[in-house]
Design an enzyme around this catalytic site. Structure first.
Site, PDB file in Angstrom:
ATOM      1  N   ARG A  78       0.858  -1.196   0.000  1.00 48.42           N
ATOM      2  CA  ARG A  78       0.000   0.000   0.000  1.00 48.42           C
ATOM      3  C   ARG A  78       0.890   1.241   0.000  1.00 48.42           C
ATOM      4  NH1 ARG A  78      -4.032  -0.193   4.834  1.00 48.42           N
ATOM      5  NH2 ARG A  78      -5.024  -1.832   3.616  1.00 48.42           N
ATOM      6  N   ARG A 147      -1.795   6.134   9.999  1.00 52.62           N
ATOM      7  CA  ARG A 147      -1.800   5.714   8.578  1.00 52.62           C
ATOM      8  C   ARG A 147      -1.856   6.947   7.662  1.00 52.62           C
ATOM      9  NH1 ARG A 147      -4.172   0.383   8.228  1.00 52.62           N
ATOM     10  NH2 ARG A 147      -3.405  -0.812  10.001  1.00 52.62           N
ATOM     11  N   LYS A 215      -3.923   0.385  14.854  1.00 56.00           N
ATOM     12  CA  LYS A 215      -3.899   1.377  13.773  1.00 56.00           C
ATOM     13  C   LYS A 215      -4.536   2.689  14.213  1.00 56.00           C
ATOM     14  CE  LYS A 215      -6.404  -1.459  11.118  1.00 56.00           C
ATOM     15  NZ  LYS A 215      -7.330  -2.038  10.119  1.00 56.00           N
ATOM     16  N   LYS A 217      -6.116   6.496  12.468  1.00 47.65           N
ATOM     17  CA  LYS A 217      -6.487   7.111  11.181  1.00 47.65           C
ATOM     18  C   LYS A 217      -6.951   8.560  11.352  1.00 47.65           C
ATOM     19  CE  LYS A 217      -7.726   2.681   9.178  1.00 47.65           C
ATOM     20  NZ  LYS A 217      -8.802   1.847   8.602  1.00 47.65           N
ATOM     21  N   CYS A 436     -15.288  -2.907  -0.853  1.00 45.69           N
ATOM     22  CA  CYS A 436     -13.914  -3.223  -0.450  1.00 45.69           C
ATOM     23  C   CYS A 436     -13.345  -4.291  -1.374  1.00 45.69           C
ATOM     24  CB  CYS A 436     -13.884  -3.707   0.991  1.00 45.69           C
ATOM     25  SG  CYS A 436     -14.510  -5.398   1.159  1.00 45.69           S
ATOM     26  N   CYS A 442      -8.014 -10.739   0.003  1.00 38.39           N
ATOM     27  CA  CYS A 442      -8.136 -10.436   1.424  1.00 38.39           C
ATOM     28  C   CYS A 442      -8.331 -11.710   2.249  1.00 38.39           C
ATOM     29  CB  CYS A 442      -9.298  -9.481   1.677  1.00 38.39           C
ATOM     30  SG  CYS A 442      -9.462  -9.149   3.440  1.00 38.39           S
ATOM     31  N   CYS A 481     -16.632  -8.583   4.787  1.00 37.09           N
ATOM     32  CA  CYS A 481     -16.649  -9.024   6.193  1.00 37.09           C
ATOM     33  C   CYS A 481     -16.979  -7.818   7.056  1.00 37.09           C
ATOM     34  CB  CYS A 481     -15.299  -9.662   6.572  1.00 37.09           C
ATOM     35  SG  CYS A 481     -14.047  -8.472   7.087  1.00 37.09           S
ATOM     36  N   CYS A 485     -14.100  -1.974   5.741  1.00 40.76           N
ATOM     37  CA  CYS A 485     -13.115  -1.219   4.961  1.00 40.76           C
ATOM     38  C   CYS A 485     -13.729  -0.226   3.970  1.00 40.76           C
ATOM     39  CB  CYS A 485     -12.180  -2.176   4.232  1.00 40.76           C
ATOM     40  SG  CYS A 485     -11.233  -3.197   5.372  1.00 40.76           S
TER      41      CYS A 485
HETATM   42 FE1  SRM Z   1      -9.211  -2.294   5.899  1.00 43.18          FE
HETATM   43  C1  SRM Z   1      -7.940  -5.049   7.378  1.00 43.18           C
HETATM   44  C2  SRM Z   1      -8.314  -3.432   2.878  1.00 43.18           C
HETATM   45  C3  SRM Z   1      -9.818   0.760   4.590  1.00 43.18           C
HETATM   46  C4  SRM Z   1     -10.974  -1.484   8.696  1.00 43.18           C
HETATM   47  N1  SRM Z   1      -8.221  -3.933   5.259  1.00 43.18           N
HETATM   48  C5  SRM Z   1      -7.731  -4.933   6.034  1.00 43.18           C
HETATM   49  C6  SRM Z   1      -6.881  -5.888   5.207  1.00 43.18           C
HETATM   50  C7  SRM Z   1      -5.466  -5.411   5.260  1.00 43.18           C
HETATM   51  C8  SRM Z   1      -7.020  -7.378   5.563  1.00 43.18           C
HETATM   52  C9  SRM Z   1      -6.067  -7.967   6.553  1.00 43.18           C
HETATM   53  O1  SRM Z   1      -5.877  -7.423   7.657  1.00 43.18           O
HETATM   54  O2  SRM Z   1      -5.530  -9.041   6.252  1.00 43.18           O
HETATM   55  C10 SRM Z   1      -7.501  -5.647   3.805  1.00 43.18           C
HETATM   56  C11 SRM Z   1      -6.626  -5.958   2.602  1.00 43.18           C
HETATM   57  C12 SRM Z   1      -7.476  -6.412   1.432  1.00 43.18           C
HETATM   58  C13 SRM Z   1      -6.749  -6.499   0.151  1.00 43.18           C
HETATM   59  O3  SRM Z   1      -6.619  -7.628  -0.381  1.00 43.18           O
HETATM   60  O4  SRM Z   1      -6.334  -5.479  -0.367  1.00 43.18           O
HETATM   61  C14 SRM Z   1      -8.021  -4.241   3.956  1.00 43.18           C
HETATM   62  N2  SRM Z   1      -8.974  -1.458   4.084  1.00 43.18           N
HETATM   63  C15 SRM Z   1      -8.681  -2.119   2.942  1.00 43.18           C
HETATM   64  C16 SRM Z   1      -8.861  -1.238   1.732  1.00 43.18           C
HETATM   65  C17 SRM Z   1      -7.855  -1.530   0.618  1.00 43.18           C
HETATM   66  C18 SRM Z   1     -10.305  -1.386   1.227  1.00 43.18           C
HETATM   67  C19 SRM Z   1     -10.600  -0.823  -0.145  1.00 43.18           C
HETATM   68  O5  SRM Z   1     -11.318  -1.500  -0.847  1.00 43.18           O
HETATM   69  O6  SRM Z   1     -10.144   0.274  -0.483  1.00 43.18           O
HETATM   70  C20 SRM Z   1      -8.716   0.144   2.392  1.00 43.18           C
HETATM   71  C21 SRM Z   1      -7.301   0.643   2.447  1.00 43.18           C
HETATM   72  C22 SRM Z   1      -7.228   2.001   3.061  1.00 43.18           C
HETATM   73  C23 SRM Z   1      -5.888   2.646   3.000  1.00 43.18           C
HETATM   74  O7  SRM Z   1      -5.494   3.075   1.931  1.00 43.18           O
HETATM   75  O8  SRM Z   1      -5.248   2.773   4.051  1.00 43.18           O
HETATM   76  C24 SRM Z   1      -9.197  -0.166   3.801  1.00 43.18           C
HETATM   77  N3  SRM Z   1     -10.132  -0.619   6.555  1.00 43.18           N
HETATM   78  C25 SRM Z   1     -10.387   0.504   5.818  1.00 43.18           C
HETATM   79  C26 SRM Z   1     -11.360   1.313   6.470  1.00 43.18           C
HETATM   80  C27 SRM Z   1     -11.964   2.600   5.928  1.00 43.18           C
HETATM   81  C28 SRM Z   1     -11.255   3.823   6.392  1.00 43.18           C
HETATM   82  O9  SRM Z   1     -10.302   3.738   7.187  1.00 43.18           O
HETATM   83  O10 SRM Z   1     -11.653   4.883   5.983  1.00 43.18           O
HETATM   84  C29 SRM Z   1     -11.704   0.660   7.648  1.00 43.18           C
HETATM   85  C30 SRM Z   1     -12.790   1.098   8.662  1.00 43.18           C
HETATM   86  C31 SRM Z   1     -12.376   2.256   9.498  1.00 43.18           C
HETATM   87  C32 SRM Z   1     -11.676   1.790  10.728  1.00 43.18           C
HETATM   88  O11 SRM Z   1     -10.476   1.569  10.688  1.00 43.18           O
HETATM   89  O12 SRM Z   1     -12.349   1.593  11.746  1.00 43.18           O
HETATM   90  C33 SRM Z   1     -10.918  -0.546   7.687  1.00 43.18           C
HETATM   91  N4  SRM Z   1      -9.386  -3.099   7.738  1.00 43.18           N
HETATM   92  C34 SRM Z   1     -10.217  -2.648   8.731  1.00 43.18           C
HETATM   93  C35 SRM Z   1     -10.170  -3.574   9.829  1.00 43.18           C
HETATM   94  C36 SRM Z   1     -10.963  -3.443  11.167  1.00 43.18           C
HETATM   95  C37 SRM Z   1     -10.222  -2.574  12.108  1.00 43.18           C
HETATM   96  C38 SRM Z   1     -10.885  -2.518  13.461  1.00 43.18           C
HETATM   97  O13 SRM Z   1     -10.708  -1.529  14.163  1.00 43.18           O
HETATM   98  O14 SRM Z   1     -11.565  -3.454  13.848  1.00 43.18           O
HETATM   99  C39 SRM Z   1      -9.299  -4.605   9.449  1.00 43.18           C
HETATM  100  C40 SRM Z   1      -8.924  -5.842  10.275  1.00 43.18           C
HETATM  101  C41 SRM Z   1      -7.891  -5.544  11.306  1.00 43.18           C
HETATM  102  O15 SRM Z   1      -7.289  -4.472  11.365  1.00 43.18           O
HETATM  103  O16 SRM Z   1      -7.671  -6.450  12.114  1.00 43.18           O
HETATM  104  C42 SRM Z   1      -8.832  -4.286   8.133  1.00 43.18           C
HETATM  105 FE1  SF4 Z   2     -11.164  -7.664   3.648  1.00 41.52          FE
HETATM  106 FE2  SF4 Z   2     -13.171  -7.375   5.312  1.00 41.52          FE
HETATM  107 FE3  SF4 Z   2     -11.689  -5.273   4.680  1.00 41.52          FE
HETATM  108 FE4  SF4 Z   2     -13.304  -6.273   2.876  1.00 41.52          FE
HETATM  109  S1  SF4 Z   2     -13.936  -5.352   4.825  1.00 41.52           S
HETATM  110  S2  SF4 Z   2     -11.145  -5.745   2.522  1.00 41.52           S
HETATM  111  S3  SF4 Z   2     -13.260  -8.432   3.322  1.00 41.52           S
HETATM  112  S4  SF4 Z   2     -11.000  -7.020   5.794  1.00 41.52           S
END
Ligand code: SRM
Ligand code: SF4
Length: 576
Positions: A78, A147, A215, A217, A436, A442, A481, A485
């Site tokens: 990323r 981030r 993390k 943000k 997402c 993922c 899930c 995201c």
């Molecule tokens: Fe996310 C984990 C993709 C924005 C909440 N996120 C992941 C992972 C890295 C899976 C993993 O941990 O193994 C995903 C990788 C998928 C892949 O194959 O690319 C992933 N997140 C993404 C992206 C690429 C989604 C997208 O379609 O664009 C976004 C990348 C953002 C960036 O450039 O930094 C992305 N993730 C978000 C957001 C939205 C936001 O921040 O505006 C959230 C919700 C906001 C928040 O953080 O509360 C988000 N991602 C999560 C979580 C749950 C975190 C939590 O507090 O519970 C995980 C799982 C974790 O961290 O354990 C996660």
């Molecule tokens: Fe993966 Fe769940 Fe984030 Fe979608 S919402 S990219 S399935 S961790």
């Protein structure tokens, strides 16, 4: 830092960080190991701080399992790009890296970054090295640190937006990790051995040796557009404008989306108001908020470690006192942000200085050549043609091409037409859609998202057309899930993956993004989703009040209860 001696045992990630010698671990050695496509498990936790996730192709799992082969491991990288600002030359460099080192596509994320997927281990160092040669980096794009800092689009349109970007850049620089491990592993062409660096003794004045509990943000917004979704993040700065100037920032804290199905002590939460700060105080406020979370965030249970839970546990008044004590001054009274919309403003806009800007619709942020539109080739040619223009990754997975002269506009329009690149989308629903990544990369996905969303939208567009709502803006988001995201719990309609082909359907998030939605139907598949929403669209078309948004209508008619924040998300569930 706070004394943690009387607390529950620390999570495993804490000891991995502690022992990592400044985030080095065994990453460098693991990269040279040729008999496997993966890295050591502990090191995969550390690579996240370097912006890198180990993944495997989940489409190939069954076949490789049958053949007793190692999973098809590869890496996601990323690129951290504050405010999503890229030069055309940087776009071209990343496009080349996608072709040479990854799966050939680029992915615009929901947080204004670019992701590469499918980088095999032997390509990882060359890929990250090339990203740095393009004057971009992946450091702190993931991991327990601040981030990518998001920022309202677009700094070339008004002076206010330029001021917002300056703050995003300043915060990003101030909160970047200081470890030299990143450069040592990925960038330095000749590895310099230095005893103190090897020992990981760099000073991390803000984070300390174990970084943050989880993390973190940050976003910067300019009302009336809530394009960065301020209520979804740990910390947001919302511009307070007088005339044409930003006179300070309303500060919001404790938003977050992630939850786990069936675990009601995890929940999405909208951010609280912390107070008002002057422009000069903003970076200091960001630092002090991070410090309070560093010291009081839960380092035992990672599912409870985000700032939203620290604030739920101690209360916002306690949190404000902690921040103000560290600041040495009090925050002012807030002005209460006034937002009217969240989506990107598609199409052509002329800025204050006469330059042109155009925002393009990119379905789920995936940049590739599709049979009906050549997005990747088109963007490559646009980047080659641009002279002084800028490419901006938007917070809704789209692209804005900014700062285009009057003279260049016709050439750009011709390239957009030649490659069938859409300025808007076929419906108001698709214009406001996000999905997402989910499968196949993922590791946490329970259901499809990016690959399924276009098909669902087409079906729902049929229902909207019947109701005469094709052009109405309705915010819909899907995730594979419950981690959230694509910020689904702030959408008017959300689908959250439960298992292959099944989703929970949520309704009632506000159009402007300050109200969470609620569960409407559990474990529904394609036909049930379309079957549930079709009649609601019809009822909305017939019974809405002037200017009433779909979600407000659904609440007024009693189809769903309104939710505001925190634990209320799981309470009073109204099922269909
Ligand atoms: Fe996310 C984990 C993709 C924005 C909440 N996120 C992941 C992972 C890295 C899976 C993993 O941990 O193994 C995903 C990788 C998928 C892949 O194959 O690319 C992933 N997140 C993404 C992206 C690429 C989604 C997208 O379609 O664009 C976004 C990348 C953002 C960036 O450039 O930094 C992305 N993730 C978000 C957001 C939205 C936001 O921040 O505006 C959230 C919700 C906001 C928040 O953080 O509360 C988000 N991602 C999560 C979580 C749950 C975190 C939590 O507090 O519970 C995980 C799982 C974790 O961290 O354990 C996660
Ligand atoms: Fe993966 Fe769940 Fe984030 Fe979608 S919402 S990219 S399935 S961790």
């Amino acid at each position: 830092m706070a004394d943690t001696s009387d607390k529950k045992p620390l999570s495993r990630n804490e000891s991995i960080k502690e022992a990592s010698r400044g985030l080095r671990g065994g990453i460098a050695e693991g990269l040279t190991e040729v008999i496997t496509g993966q890295l050591d498990e502990d090191d995969t936790q550390l690579t996240k701080f370097h912006g890198i996730y180990q993944q495997d192709d989940r489409d190939l799992r069954p076949e490789r399992g049958r053949k007793k082969m190692e999973k098809a491991f590869s890496f996601m990288a990323r690129v951290r790009i504050p405010g999503g600002q890229m030069t055309p030359a940087q776009w071209l460099a990343l496009d080349d890296i996608a072709e040479e080192r990854a799966n050939g596509t680029l992915r615009v994320t929901t947080r204004q970054a670019i992701q590469f997927h499918g980088i095999i281990k032997s390509n990882l160092r060359p890929a990250i090295n090339s990203i740095n040669k393009a004057l971009l980096d992946t450091l702190a794009a993931c991991g327990d640190v601040n981030r990518n800092v998001m920022c309202a689009v677009n700094p070339y349109e008004t002076a206010k937006h330029a001021t917002a970007l300056k703050l995003a850049d300043d915060i990003s620089a101030h909160l970047s990790p200081r470890t030299t491990a990143y450069h040592e592993i990925w960038v330095d062409d000749e590895k310099v051995v230095d005893a103190s660096r090897e020992a990981g003794e760099e000073d991390e004045p803000i984070y300390g040796k174990t970084y943050l509990p989880r993390k973190f943000k940050i976003t910067v917004a300019v009302p009336p557009q809530n394009d960065v979704d301020v209520y979804a993040h740990d910390l947001s700065f919302v511009a307070v404008v007088e005339g044409q100037d930003i006179v300070g920032w309303d500060v919001l804290v404790g938003g977050g989306m992630g939850m786990t199905h069936g675990e009601t002590d995890t929940f999405p939460r909208t951010a609280d108001v912390l107070g008002f700060c002057t422009p000069e105080q903003a970076v200091d406020v960001a630092e002090k908020v991070v410090l309070v979370q560093r010291d009081y965030g839960d380092r035992s249970v990672r599912k409870h470690a985000r700032l939203k839970y620290t604030i739920e546990t101690h209360g916002i008044d306690w949190f404000r006192r902690e921040v103000e004590t560290r600041l040495g001054y009090k925050l002012g009274p807030v002005h209460v942000p006034q937002f009217t919309a969240r989506g990107d403003r598609y199409g052509w806009v002329k800025g204050d200085d006469g330059a042109w800007h155009v925002t393009l619709f990119i379905e789920s942020g995936r940049i590739k050549d599709w049979p009906d539109k050549r997005l990747q080739t088109g963007m490559r040619e646009i980047a080659r043609m641009l002279d002084g223009g800028v490419i901006i990754l938007t917070p809704n997975q789209n692209l804005t091409i900014a700062n285009i002269s009057e003279a260049q506009k016709p050439a750009l329009e011709a390239l957009l037409a030649e490659h069938n690149m859409a300025i808007g989308a076929d419906s108001g629903l698709r214009r406001n859609a996000m999905a997402c990544v989910a499968l196949p990369t993922c590791g946490l996905a329970l259901a499809e998202s990016e690959r399924y969303m276009p098909e669902l939208l087409t079906a729902l567009e049929g229902e909207l057309a019947k109701a005469g709502l094709t052009e109405d803006d309705i915010v819909i988001r899907m995730t594979g899930c419950p981690n959230g995201c694509a910020r689904p719990y702030l959408a008017e309609i959300a689908l959250v993956g439960r298992g292959p082909g099944t989703y929970n359907l949520y309704l009632g998030g506000s159009f402007e993004g300050e109200r969470l939605n609620k569960l409407y139907a559990q474990d529904v598949g394609h036909d049930a989703i379309v079957g549930a929403l079709g009649p609601l669209f019809q009822e909305y078309a017939e019974g809405r009040q002037h200017g009433e948004h779909f979600s407000d209508f659904a609440i007024r008619r009693g189809h769903i209860a309104a939710t505001t924040a925190g634990n209320a998300f799981h309470a009073d569930v109204v099922l269909a």
